[in-house]
Design an enzyme around this catalytic site. Sequence first.
Site, PDB file in Angstrom:
ATOM      1  N   ASP A 124       0.860  -1.192   0.000  1.00  0.00           N
ATOM      2  CA  ASP A 124       0.000   0.000   0.000  1.00  0.00           C
ATOM      3  C   ASP A 124       0.895   1.241   0.000  1.00  0.00           C
ATOM      4  OD1 ASP A 124      -2.152  -1.736   0.492  1.00  0.00           O
ATOM      5  OD2 ASP A 124      -1.934  -1.529   2.665  1.00  0.00           O
ATOM      6  N   ASP A 162       0.115   8.424   7.553  1.00  0.00           N
ATOM      7  CA  ASP A 162       0.406   7.054   8.012  1.00  0.00           C
ATOM      8  C   ASP A 162       1.739   7.053   8.761  1.00  0.00           C
ATOM      9  OD1 ASP A 162      -1.650   5.316   7.009  1.00  0.00           O
ATOM     10  OD2 ASP A 162      -0.795   5.412   5.000  1.00  0.00           O
ATOM     11  N   GLU A 168       1.322  -1.985  11.500  1.00  0.00           N
ATOM     12  CA  GLU A 168       0.935  -2.269  10.122  1.00  0.00           C
ATOM     13  C   GLU A 168       1.866  -1.544   9.147  1.00  0.00           C
ATOM     14  OE1 GLU A 168      -3.375  -1.845   8.629  1.00  0.00           O
ATOM     15  OE2 GLU A 168      -2.133  -0.731   7.239  1.00  0.00           O
ATOM     16  N   GLU A 169       2.456  -0.446   9.592  1.00  0.00           N
ATOM     17  CA  GLU A 169       3.289   0.350   8.694  1.00  0.00           C
ATOM     18  C   GLU A 169       4.760  -0.081   8.673  1.00  0.00           C
ATOM     19  OE1 GLU A 169       1.951   2.133   6.544  1.00  0.00           O
ATOM     20  OE2 GLU A 169      -0.049   2.186   7.425  1.00  0.00           O
ATOM     21  N   ASP A 186      -2.443  -0.388  14.156  1.00  0.00           N
ATOM     22  CA  ASP A 186      -2.601   0.214  12.831  1.00  0.00           C
ATOM     23  C   ASP A 186      -2.745   1.697  13.145  1.00  0.00           C
ATOM     24  OD1 ASP A 186      -3.388   1.281  10.473  1.00  0.00           O
ATOM     25  OD2 ASP A 186      -5.051  -0.079  10.092  1.00  0.00           O
ATOM     26  N   LEU A 206      -3.022   4.458  11.473  1.00  0.00           N
ATOM     27  CA  LEU A 206      -4.016   5.292  10.777  1.00  0.00           C
ATOM     28  C   LEU A 206      -4.829   4.425   9.816  1.00  0.00           C
ATOM     29  CD1 LEU A 206      -4.759   8.326  10.990  1.00  0.00           C
ATOM     30  CD2 LEU A 206      -3.804   8.536   8.703  1.00  0.00           C
ATOM     31  N   ASP A 207      -5.850   3.809  10.371  1.00  0.00           N
ATOM     32  CA  ASP A 207      -6.735   2.963   9.568  1.00  0.00           C
ATOM     33  C   ASP A 207      -7.596   3.841   8.657  1.00  0.00           C
ATOM     34  OD1 ASP A 207      -8.357   0.494   9.042  1.00  0.00           O
ATOM     35  OD2 ASP A 207      -9.880   1.724  10.009  1.00  0.00           O
ATOM     36  N   GLU A 218      -5.975  -5.498  12.893  1.00  0.00           N
ATOM     37  CA  GLU A 218      -7.393  -5.160  12.661  1.00  0.00           C
ATOM     38  C   GLU A 218      -8.318  -6.258  13.175  1.00  0.00           C
ATOM     39  OE1 GLU A 218      -6.438  -4.697   8.513  1.00  0.00           O
ATOM     40  OE2 GLU A 218      -6.781  -2.551   8.538  1.00  0.00           O
TER      41      GLU A 218
HETATM   42  P1  AFP Z   1      -5.776   1.309   5.313  1.00  0.00           P
HETATM   43  O1  AFP Z   1      -5.551   1.076   6.773  1.00  0.00           O
HETATM   44  O2  AFP Z   1      -4.661   0.805   4.468  1.00  0.00           O
HETATM   45  O3  AFP Z   1      -6.140   2.703   5.003  1.00  0.00           O
HETATM   46  O4  AFP Z   1      -7.021   0.402   4.841  1.00  0.00           O
HETATM   47  C1  AFP Z   1      -8.250   0.477   5.452  1.00  0.00           C
HETATM   48  C2  AFP Z   1      -8.917  -0.850   5.346  1.00  0.00           C
HETATM   49  O5  AFP Z   1      -8.004  -1.848   5.578  1.00  0.00           O
HETATM   50  C3  AFP Z   1     -10.118  -1.016   6.262  1.00  0.00           C
HETATM   51  O6  AFP Z   1     -10.134  -0.164   7.326  1.00  0.00           O
HETATM   52  C4  AFP Z   1     -11.308  -0.794   5.384  1.00  0.00           C
HETATM   53  O7  AFP Z   1     -12.418  -1.466   5.820  1.00  0.00           O
HETATM   54  C5  AFP Z   1     -10.817  -1.247   4.062  1.00  0.00           C
HETATM   55  O8  AFP Z   1      -9.424  -1.036   4.055  1.00  0.00           O
HETATM   56  C6  AFP Z   1     -11.468  -0.509   2.935  1.00  0.00           C
HETATM   57  O9  AFP Z   1     -10.959  -0.999   1.782  1.00  0.00           O
HETATM   58  P2  AFP Z   1     -11.635  -0.823   0.368  1.00  0.00           P
HETATM   59  O10 AFP Z   1     -12.652   0.254   0.447  1.00  0.00           O
HETATM   60  O11 AFP Z   1     -10.502  -0.549  -0.528  1.00  0.00           O
HETATM   61  O12 AFP Z   1     -12.261  -2.140   0.068  1.00  0.00           O
END
Ligand code: AFP
Length: 337
Positions: free
Chosen positions: A65, A71, A94-95, A116, A118-119, A283
């Site tokens: 990612d 992040d 996660e990072e 994580d 910054l989810d 997560e």
């Molecule tokens: P990040 O932590 O990499 O920003 O991803 C967020 C996540 O893992 C989770 O929190 C969301 O439910 C999901 O991704 C959303 O992903 P999509 O909208 O791409 O399916």
Amino acid sequence: MQKLGTTLSSFIIDEQRKLGNKASGEFTGLLNDITIACKGIANLVNMGDLADVLGATESENSMGDVQKKMDLIANDLFIDALENNGHCAGMASEELDEVLTLPDGKPRGNYLVTFDPLDGSSNMDINMDVGAIFSVLKAPKGKENPTAEDFAKPGTEQVAAGYCLYGPSSMMVLTTGTGVNGFTLCTSIGEFILTHPDMKIPEETAEFAINASNQRFWEPAVQEYIADCIQGEEGKLGKRYNMRWVAAMVGEIHRILCRGGVFLYPIDERNRDVGGKLRLLYEGNPMAMIVEQAGGAADTGYGRIMEVQPNGDPHQRVPVIMGSKNEVEKILSYHKS
Ligand code: AFP
């Protein structure tokens, strides 16, 4: 006169006091460190472009990612808050590609923390919900530098889990294994105040959250369940469903804690080899602990998330189905049949 209410720190101290002389104050200190990181992040997230924290960097994390500026900043704030106070013995983020060893000379504590920082970070640039998720495990005794193997514990061994939602207000939601409590950040005094005591997820719901653009890749059980939801009153489930998608798991789970619902990030054809999209340590497990502690259910479709035996890869992924108990059971019956 307006009352201050119960602050997060006083709530935790009180919880620890109930343990009598078994509590050394270290766990309270650890949660306080995490709270400080979250307050620092909340401040920058709220400032947005004024703090020059929007946009992407040129780096990628181990999952491929692209890392957003925020992040990396949030990750540094967590590390900074945790590595100096002697409450933590190691961290996994996660990072970061590998688990983080504390610098030589820093005091070691009795806990491991995974996070994580910054989810949902792709929401940053559009001023939508983001959050932080964390989980606390016991550190192995007498080991100076815990390794990935020491983090490879099933979710049932977590001693605490929580998230901080940075939404219209910032909220810390925490469980130490005796229910779930929510605290809202009062920005004028810089304290999280208990506003949502003993949060409970309604057992029944008619609201689901799934990224429907992945529909053609899902397993048959999930395809069938969502198709039946969309059929509404005319379908097999016999009721009209609503759908929501925040694109940040923290936002989805918070909504479910407040009014019920189910959140699915199932295994699909494209991620079958790696076991799903979401990460077990950062997560799946922490959110499963929170959801179960609030009376909900959290499953992979094939078993309880918190009983998944980690394989030693800190970035192990897991399929996720969690939320209102009766609806999760309904989805599991599609898997069984
Ligand atoms: P990040 O932590 O990499 O920003 O991803 C967020 C996540 O893992 C989770 O929190 C969301 O439910 C999901 O991704 C959303 O992903 P999509 O909208 O791409 O399916």
